[in-house]
Design a protein around this motif. Structure first.
Motif, PDB file in Angstrom:
ATOM      1  N   SER A  77       0.829  -1.204   0.000  1.00 27.80           N
ATOM      2  CA  SER A  77       0.000   0.000   0.000  1.00 27.80           C
ATOM      3  C   SER A  77       0.864   1.254   0.000  1.00 27.80           C
ATOM      4  CB  SER A  77      -0.923   0.002   1.224  1.00 27.80           C
ATOM      5  OG  SER A  77      -1.849  -1.057   1.159  1.00 27.80           O
ATOM      6  N   ARG A  94       2.119   2.043  -3.454  1.00 21.78           N
ATOM      7  CA  ARG A  94       1.084   2.550  -4.347  1.00 21.78           C
ATOM      8  C   ARG A  94       0.756   4.014  -4.067  1.00 21.78           C
ATOM      9  NH1 ARG A  94      -2.393  -1.068  -7.059  1.00 21.78           N
ATOM     10  NH2 ARG A  94      -1.819  -3.254  -6.849  1.00 21.78           N
ATOM     11  N   LEU A  95       0.753   4.375  -2.797  1.00 21.15           N
ATOM     12  CA  LEU A  95       0.293   5.703  -2.404  1.00 21.15           C
ATOM     13  C   LEU A  95       1.413   6.718  -2.248  1.00 21.15           C
ATOM     14  CD1 LEU A  95      -2.337   4.607   0.263  1.00 21.15           C
ATOM     15  CD2 LEU A  95      -2.787   5.355  -2.071  1.00 21.15           C
ATOM     16  N   HIS A 137      -2.514  12.099  -3.579  1.00 17.04           N
ATOM     17  CA  HIS A 137      -3.492  11.189  -4.197  1.00 17.04           C
ATOM     18  C   HIS A 137      -4.887  11.699  -3.851  1.00 17.04           C
ATOM     19  CE1 HIS A 137      -5.294   7.551  -5.793  1.00 17.04           C
ATOM     20  NE2 HIS A 137      -6.033   7.509  -4.711  1.00 17.04           N
ATOM     21  N   GLY A 196      -6.238   3.660 -11.733  1.00 20.40           N
ATOM     22  CA  GLY A 196      -6.257   3.880 -10.292  1.00 20.40           C
ATOM     23  C   GLY A 196      -7.337   3.120  -9.560  1.00 20.40           C
ATOM     24  N   THR A 237      -5.832   1.228  -6.533  1.00 22.29           N
ATOM     25  CA  THR A 237      -5.245   2.191  -5.603  1.00 22.29           C
ATOM     26  C   THR A 237      -6.289   2.750  -4.658  1.00 22.29           C
ATOM     27  OG1 THR A 237      -3.550   2.792  -7.215  1.00 22.29           O
ATOM     28  CG2 THR A 237      -3.957   4.358  -5.443  1.00 22.29           C
ATOM     29  N   SER A 249      -6.035   3.506  -0.662  1.00 21.56           N
ATOM     30  CA  SER A 249      -6.238   4.856  -0.158  1.00 21.56           C
ATOM     31  C   SER A 249      -7.228   4.867   1.001  1.00 21.56           C
ATOM     32  CB  SER A 249      -6.732   5.765  -1.289  1.00 21.56           C
ATOM     33  OG  SER A 249      -7.021   7.060  -0.817  1.00 21.56           O
TER      34      SER A 249
END
Length: 351
Positions: A45, A48-49, A59, A88, A91, A95
């Protein structure tokens, strides 16, 4: 920002989940006993962020995304997210987990051979049989007078739980005080039966483990392994959630889903990212001001023929190579342009 939003898309952790209203009566579950909270967000995670570089605040999902994520949270319904590859979709699950402090995201990458059982649990019957045969062949087993054909694991507390591991969906449905986040990635890649097989589990928020149900009279509580690697208690061979998980089902649009599944989900379509959103993604991964430094690469990514398919990963690859290669003179600039074009070749073209 409206006060009703639990997930704000702000890119920073907060206690909004504590203010989530009770579920609708038809989505109120009472599973138990409660399991321990999950581990914190994992490196997947964070990558990704952009959490590792403290850039996750860049983001920023759009207004429609925020509203539909919150609708799914309020209504305790899965979120079906469609869109082009690299837009996305997955994602979004990370998030939500990061911002609301919901711990590690449970991931179920779906392939054509995936079945509902894969997502719920795995029972290693062969391993159990082998261990039993080894145990009975030892002198200790002979001395104890264990009768031929008897299975010690069928006695109260007999150890069958050592051979059962819950899958990502099964772990998400464990009774917990807060919802777990489950990412069911690329559901459209599945066999035609899987979307229909999911219907009852998503509606009832529970499933049964027949191997444990048969032992419920002698062993009503059995400890099994979760997808997190933790020991959890299953009562009477049934797993039922307390807080319905936040489930993100992603699809690249390669197939249609049956109406009964669509009825159980909140549908969110993520459009192809525009320049503003791409700039925010670039800042999240490459730091403040990166969108300005690499504006030409972003423009090149957006310059495509109608119908061309490109993934945001291709843009990130091109920027990273540009950043690290250190091209400066005219000859190297030509190399940069050529490689950038190759790295961002439309995915639906082979030549």
């Amino acid at each position: 920002m409206s006060d009703w939003l639990i997930y704000r898309g702000a890119g920073a952790p907060h206690d909004g989940i504590e203010h989530l209203p009770p579920p609708p009566p038809w989505r109120d579950f009472d599973g138990g006993p409660l399991v321990a909270p999950p581990a914190a967000l994992d490196p997947s995670s964070e990558r990704r962020l952009g959490v590792q570089h403290r850039e996750a605040s860049h983001h920023r999902p759009g207004e429609t995304e925020r509203e539909l994520v919150n609708a799914a949270l309020y209504l305790r319904r899965p979120l079906l997210v469609t869109g082009a590859p690299g837009s996305g979709k997955s994602t979004l699950a990370h998030s939500v987990a990061y911002e609301l402090g919901l711990g590690r995201v449970l991931g179920w990458p779906v392939v054509s051979r995936s079945t509902l059982r894969d997502g719920l649990y795995d029972y290693d019957a062969i391993g159990r049989l082998q261990d039993l045969q080894i145990a009975r062949a030892t002198p200790a087993a002979e001395a104890s007078g264990t009768p031929a054909g008897a299975d010690p694991a069928d006695e109260p507390g007999g150890g069958i739980g050592r051979y059962i591991r819950l899958g990502p969906l099964g772990t998400a449905l464990l009774p917990s005080a807060r919802p777990r986040v489950l990412l069911v990635d690329e559901l459209d890649k599945s066999d035609i039966d899987l979307p229909n097989d999911l219907l009852n589990v998503l509606e009832e928020g529970e499933f049964r483990i027949p191997e444990l149900e048969r032992l419920s009279g002698s062993a009503p509580e059995v400890e099994v392994l979760s997808d997190d690697g933790a020991q959890v208690t299953v009562r009477d061979g049934r797993v039922r959630c307390r807080a319905f998980p936040f489930i993100v089902l992603t699809s690249n649009g390669e197939r249609d889903f049956p109406a009964p599944l669509l009825r159980r989900c909140i549908h969110l379509h993520i459009p192809v990212p525009d320049k503003e959103r791409l700039a925010a993604m670039v800042r999240a991964h490459f730091g403040e001001g990166a969108d300005g430094r690499y504006e030409a690469v972003i423009d090149r990514f957006l310059d495509r023929e109608p119908g061309d398919v490109r993934a945001v990963d291709q843009l990130f690859n091109a920027i990273h190579l540009t950043q690290k290669a250190g091209w400066t003179d005219e000859d190297e600039e030509e190399t940069r342009r050529r490689l950038t074009a190759e790295l961002m070749r439309p995915l639906d073209r082979t030549r």
